[in-house]
Design a protein around this motif. Structure first.
Motif, PDB file in Angstrom:
ATOM      1  N   UNK A  90       0.850  -1.188   0.000  1.00 11.15           N
ATOM      2  CA  UNK A  90       0.000   0.000   0.000  1.00 11.15           C
ATOM      3  C   UNK A  90       0.885   1.237   0.000  1.00 11.15           C
ATOM      4  N   UNK A  91       0.548   2.175  -0.856  1.00 12.01           N
ATOM      5  CA  UNK A  91       1.244   3.461  -0.902  1.00 12.01           C
ATOM      6  C   UNK A  91       0.321   4.533  -0.361  1.00 12.01           C
ATOM      7  N   UNK A 167       5.799  -1.076   7.937  1.00 20.69           N
ATOM      8  CA  UNK A 167       5.510   0.318   7.569  1.00 20.69           C
ATOM      9  C   UNK A 167       6.837   1.019   7.354  1.00 20.69           C
ATOM     10  N   UNK A 168       6.998   1.645   6.186  1.00 16.39           N
ATOM     11  CA  UNK A 168       8.214   2.370   5.833  1.00 16.39           C
ATOM     12  C   UNK A 168       7.861   3.838   5.658  1.00 16.39           C
ATOM     13  N   UNK A 207       2.559  -4.520   3.563  1.00 15.76           N
ATOM     14  CA  UNK A 207       3.556  -3.449   3.593  1.00 15.76           C
ATOM     15  C   UNK A 207       2.891  -2.133   3.236  1.00 15.76           C
ATOM     16  N   UNK A 208       3.187  -1.117   4.012  1.00 12.12           N
ATOM     17  CA  UNK A 208       2.682   0.233   3.753  1.00 12.12           C
ATOM     18  C   UNK A 208       3.871   1.147   3.535  1.00 12.12           C
ATOM     19  N   UNK A 209       3.906   1.811   2.388  1.00 19.40           N
ATOM     20  CA  UNK A 209       4.958   2.762   2.057  1.00 19.40           C
ATOM     21  C   UNK A 209       4.389   4.171   2.100  1.00 19.40           C
ATOM     22  N   UNK A 210       5.107   5.077   2.709  1.00 18.22           N
ATOM     23  CA  UNK A 210       4.707   6.480   2.739  1.00 18.22           C
ATOM     24  C   UNK A 210       5.425   7.205   1.613  1.00 18.22           C
ATOM     25  N   UNK A 226       3.335   4.163  -8.262  1.00 20.15           N
ATOM     26  CA  UNK A 226       1.929   3.829  -8.442  1.00 20.15           C
ATOM     27  C   UNK A 226       1.724   2.580  -9.281  1.00 20.15           C
ATOM     28  N   UNK A 227       2.657   2.293 -10.191  1.00 16.65           N
ATOM     29  CA  UNK A 227       2.527   1.105 -11.023  1.00 16.65           C
ATOM     30  C   UNK A 227       3.022  -0.151 -10.310  1.00 16.65           C
ATOM     31  N   UNK A 228       3.833  -0.001  -9.283  1.00 16.94           N
ATOM     32  CA  UNK A 228       4.405  -1.156  -8.597  1.00 16.94           C
ATOM     33  C   UNK A 228       3.535  -1.672  -7.470  1.00 16.94           C
ATOM     34  N   UNK A 229       2.810  -0.782  -6.800  1.00 15.67           N
ATOM     35  CA  UNK A 229       2.078  -1.170  -5.597  1.00 15.67           C
ATOM     36  C   UNK A 229       0.678  -1.658  -5.948  1.00 15.67           C
ATOM     37  N   UNK A 230       0.012  -2.253  -4.955  1.00 19.11           N
ATOM     38  CA  UNK A 230      -1.343  -2.777  -5.141  1.00 19.11           C
ATOM     39  C   UNK A 230      -2.415  -1.745  -4.831  1.00 19.11           C
ATOM     40  N   UNK A 231      -2.137  -0.874  -3.869  1.00 22.45           N
ATOM     41  CA  UNK A 231      -3.130   0.104  -3.424  1.00 22.45           C
ATOM     42  C   UNK A 231      -2.459   1.468  -3.320  1.00 22.45           C
ATOM     43  N   UNK A 232      -3.142   2.502  -3.805  1.00 19.08           N
ATOM     44  CA  UNK A 232      -2.668   3.875  -3.690  1.00 19.08           C
ATOM     45  C   UNK A 232      -3.717   4.676  -2.921  1.00 19.08           C
ATOM     46  N   UNK A 233      -3.327   5.217  -1.779  1.00 17.62           N
ATOM     47  CA  UNK A 233      -4.211   6.040  -0.956  1.00 17.62           C
ATOM     48  C   UNK A 233      -3.714   7.478  -0.960  1.00 17.62           C
TER      49      UNK A 233
END
Length: 475
Positions: A90-91, A167-168, A207-210, A226-233
């Motif tokens: 998740x981003x 979480x990063x 995994x959550x990336x900030x 955005x193309x690599x992750x599964x979810x964009x918040x």
């Protein structure tokens, strides 16, 4: 060196190639994304290699591992589609200082009550994060904290702690010795994110990336993550307000455009389960230039108030300023008013805004925007207790919008008594278009061809076919 062996340079964003290095891509116009790709070679045949797992019929694939686990933060789980899926990346993106770290620390603490969580900070020291955890009450035995900026050290922490949630904060601060450039650059971000995605999939670790939003509105620089992750918040909000909103822009495991509302305060961040009253102001009497509509954010109907101010100007170019609305859509609605309603606003400044900081992109707010401008220009308030729905077409017709009954039910629950909607909204009627003749004044008006029905006890719904009928009903 022959032309066939001449080194090539490739854009990391769009794949555009050039024979020499340039600072800006000639295709997508992105800066700093062109890198050496090595000598040009023909397509080579790839030999079969070892597989990680044999292919099986899709009906035999276990689906239990794709079930979401709640984080304990209700509004965040709503946006995620129920919680965090094992192995999902998740981003969470937002401007610096908006409250991303506070939200994730709250979610980490609640998840740590039943799972192991590793929180890696690259921007702050461990003591700073500890102070924030004390302030918001996020101290848990299974919540591990590490301050690292090296990817290899981060992977070592994962090997030792074996977390279920990583979480990063943030991905721009993590660097890899195997990639060129400085941390935060396109190459480094791609290398770090690629390794973290691989690690998450191999271990089934959420995994959550900030990611910070740059001044041009992109996440962590060009659209690499955005193309690599599964979810964009997207984490949104006004720094002068306590209201914060999380919106799902991409979600492989749930709905997109879902919105979660939060209250950011000194003791932490709290979810707002019923935000219906946050975006509507309370006036003791009807005020000119205001109109209430109901927008759909994901699966949630939210009443929102639009405000407009119209005033004459001596400037050669009248101002068109909007806040919380799409400026292009506002310009279109004003153009329809001038052309179809004969509105005399060509030499007036027009200011439009939403209440509470909400951003409206739903086409269903077009008619409410138009009526608020008409009300402000004529200095006459619209009828009280009324909501307005409808998408405005360029020919002046009103188009039906989705989820009308849910919007009307929410308006009725909040005490509204009337609604103005496009014809065919409650039934599949075909609206007709009839242009009236101008009668002078601000706008042209004719007798409306409409139908009023009772949607609920004490709540009447009027269906109108076009903008002229809508205007006649609020005069």
């Amino acid at each position: 060196m022959s032309k066939a062996a001449r080194p090539a340079y490739r854009c990391g964003e769009c794949g555009w190639t050039t024979a020499k290095w340039v600072g800006r891509c000639g295709e997508c116009q992105a800066w700093g994304t062109v890198e050496e790709a090595g000598a040009r070679q023909g397509v080579h045949v790839v030999k079969p290699g070892a597989v990680s797992a044999p292919a099986v019929p899709i009906g035999q694939v276990a689906a239990e591992t794709a079930h979401a686990r709640p984080t304990g933060v209700g509004e965040l789980d709503r946006v995620l589609g129920g919680g965090l899926v094992p192995g999902a990346v998740v981003l969470l993106a937002g401007e610096p200082g908006i409250g991303k770290s506070t939200l994730l620390l709250e979610a980490a603490a609640r998840t740590a009550r039943h799972d192991t969580v590793l929180y890696v900070t690259g921007e702050e020291s461990a003591s700073q994060v500890r102070m924030r955890a004390d302030r918001i009450g996020a101290i848990e035995d299974q919540l591990y904290l590490a301050a690292e900026t090296d990817l290899a050290a981060l992977v070592a922490h994962v090997e030792k702690v074996q977390p279920r949630l990583l979480i990063v904060d943030s991905v721009q601060t993590i660097g890899s010795a195997d990639a060129t450039g400085v941390p935060g650059g396109v190459t480094q971000v791609r290398e770090v994110a690629g390794n973290l995605v691989r690690l998450a999939k191999e271990r089934g670790m959420s995994t959550v990336l900030v990611g910070h939003v740059t001044k041009d509105g992109t996440i962590a620089g060009p659209r690499v993550l955005e193309h690599l992750v599964d979810v964009v918040l997207q984490f949104e909000g006004d720094r002068n307000s306590r209201l914060r909103m999380v919106r799902a822009a991409k979600n492989r495991f749930g709905p997109i455009e879902e919105v979660g509302c939060f209250d950011l305060h000194e003791r932490g961040i709290t979810g707002i389960s019923d935000p219906s009253g946050l975006f509507v102001s309370r006036h003791p009497e009807p005020v000119p230039g205001t109109c209430v509509t109901v927008t759909i954010e994901g699966t949630r109907p939210i009443p929102a108030e639009l405000q407009a101010l119209v005033g004459p100007t001596e400037a050669p170019q009248p101002r068109r300023t909007s806040s919380g609305l799409d400026s292009y859509r506002v310009a279109m609605v004003l153009a329809v008013m001038e052309r179809r309603l004969n509105a005399k606003i060509g030499k007036c400044d027009v200011f439009t805004a939403t209440v509470g900081g909400i951003r409206l992109t739903d086409p269903a707010v077009d008619l409410a925007l138009m009526l608020s401008v008409v009300s402000a220009a004529g200095d006459k308030a619209l009828p009280s207790g009324m909501i307005v729905l409808g998408e405005v077409g360029l020919a002046g017709e009103l188009r039906a919008v989705r989820d009308v009954r849910r919007r009307l039910a929410e308006a009725s629950r909040l005490g509204f008594t009337r609604a103005l909607v496009p014809a065919g909204s409650l039934e599949n009627d075909t609206p007709r278009l009839e242009s009236p003749k101008s009668r002078g004044g601000l706008v042209a008006v004719r007798e409306p061809a409409s139908r009023t029905t009772s949607f609920a006890p004490g709540f009447d719904v009027t269906e109108v076919e076009n903008v002229w009928d809508a205007l006649a009903h609020v005069r």
